[in-house]
Scaffold this active site. Structure first.
Site, PDB file in Angstrom:
ATOM      1  CB  ALA A   1       8.482   5.904   0.292  1.00 34.68           C
TER       2      ALA A   1
ATOM      3  CD  GLN B   1       7.485   7.504   7.688  1.00 28.36           C
ATOM      4  OE1 GLN B   1       6.524   6.922   8.185  1.00 28.36           O
ATOM      5  NE2 GLN B   1       8.631   7.639   8.344  1.00 28.36           N
ATOM      6  CB  SER B   2       6.989   1.880   2.424  1.00 33.45           C
ATOM      7  OG  SER B   2       6.270   0.716   2.043  1.00 33.45           O
ATOM      8  CG  ASN B   3       1.403   2.920   5.189  1.00 35.39           C
ATOM      9  OD1 ASN B   3       1.607   3.253   6.350  1.00 35.39           O
ATOM     10  ND2 ASN B   3       0.957   3.768   4.276  1.00 35.39           N
TER      11      ASN B   3
ATOM     12  CB  CYS C   1       8.486  -1.369   3.708  1.00 34.10           C
ATOM     13  SG  CYS C   1       8.966  -1.285   1.965  1.00 34.10           S
TER      14      CYS C   1
END
Ligand SMILES: *Cc1c(COP(=O)(O)O)cnc(C)c1O
Length: 335
Positions: free
Chosen positions: A76, A78-80, A82
């Site tokens: 997503a 807001q992916s932590n 990534c």
């Protein structure tokens, strides 16, 4: 880790370990039936930290062993996961491509902003946020002469899970040092490798506690997709770690009571959780994962459902940049 595991899964260092383990004295006072402890994977150090650092030590270790020069992963906006992948790539001199769901926003905030600052090549993929387009993208990179390595959605294959096999051993050692028994471990479960890794590691290191994984993303519920994925990781992991009964299905805990609002939707549950931990202990939760899991723990702490005098551990898995993204939801937080 045992020597045979070290040989099978080469690792590269990306964070600061062991992460702190400590009591939350004001919460223990608030819930006098219990003592409450915390494991601080929000402090792993990788561009504000989080649980993906542990997985990436093994995933990037594998990529480097294979001579990859480019990492590709998905999530997503807001992916932590990534954001931590982008930071790991910066540290190791690897190119990084992120496939992120949705349309490009006008301004970048939270994890998306950090991934951008960390130099990742960001591609917006509309409906897809779980890596659906990775294979086609890998082919394109190969044609351009790169040697790409796929880090799966959430870093959740067996290689990534090894980070949490190791984490179980790390916690076991800290409990010994502090001479403390833990009865329940609460944490947010979403793409599965943290939970599968902990389950394997608890068996490997003889750590006894009841796992209380709080499911975050109700989409993962369809056809028990997450449970089946974790089951497969546990069975393959048991075989490769030479644990007992690798073929026997394991009982897979997963608490579904707190995911109804949907992924990334901030409700009063999450704001209650953020308020409690921030104002009693000065520790910040993120609204997507850790606040949902912490709310689950609050529910159990107040309920009489835990055994008497239980020691309870909250495994903080990070996510702080997302807190700084959900500004409208969190501005409404009242005293
Ligand atoms: C990814 C993530 C989790 C869930 O871990 P999984 O291994 O994907 O189940 C929990 N908390 C935070 C903050 C995360 O980024």
């Amino acid at each position: 880790m045992p020597q045979s595991a070290k040989q099978q899964w080469p690792k590269t260092n990306l964070g600061f370990f062991p992460t702190p383990f400590h009591e939350l004295p004001n919460l223990s006072a608030l819930y006098p039936e219990n003592r409450v402890f915390i494991k601080r994977d929000d402090l792993t150090g990788l561009a504000t930290g989080g649980n993906k650092t542990r997985k990436l030590e093994y995933l990037i270790g594998d990529a480097l062993t294979r001579g990859a020069n480019t990492i590709i992963t998905a999530g997503a906006q807001q992916s932590n996961h990534c954001r931590q992948t982008a930071a790991a790539c910066a540290m190791k001199g690897l190119k990084c491509h992120l496939l992120l769901g949705g349309q490009e926003p006008e301004t970048y905030t939270g994890n998306l902003l950090l991934s951008h600052l960390l130099g990742a090549n960001i591609h917006f993929t509309g409906e897809n946020r779980k890596g659906e387009g990775i294979q086609a993208f890998m082919d394109k990179l190969r044609q351009a002469g790169d040697n790409p390595y796929e880090v799966p959605y959430g870093g959740s294959n067996l290689t990534g899970a090894m980070g949490f096999v190791e984490a179980a051993g790390e916690l076991q050692l800290q409990l010994k040092e502090h001479d403390i028994r833990i009865d329940y471990i609460f944490f947010a479960s979403s793409s599965g490798a943290m939970q599968a890794g902990l389950m394997l590691g608890m068996e490997l290191y003889g750590l006894e506690a009841v796992l209380m994984p709080i499911n975050i993303d109700k989409e993962e519920l369809a056809d028990h997709k997450l449970e089946n994925h974790m089951q497969a990781l546990c069975q393959e992991g048991k075989a490769r770690l030479a644990l007992k009964d690798p073929d026997k299905p394991v009982t897979m805990p997963l608490i579904h009571d707190f995911d109804k609002a949907g992924y990334g939707v901030v409700t009063e549950n999450e704001t209650d959780a953020i308020r409690q931990l921030a104002r009693h202990e000065g520790i910040i939760l993120d609204p997507v994962y850790t606040a949902r899991a912490y709310y689950g723990m609050m529910h159990y702490l107040g309920s009489g459902l835990l055994k008497k005098q239980a020691n309870v551990l909250f495994w903080h898995t990070g996510g702080i940049p997302a807190t700084l993204h959900y500004t409208e939801d969190l501005t409404r937080l009242q005293a």
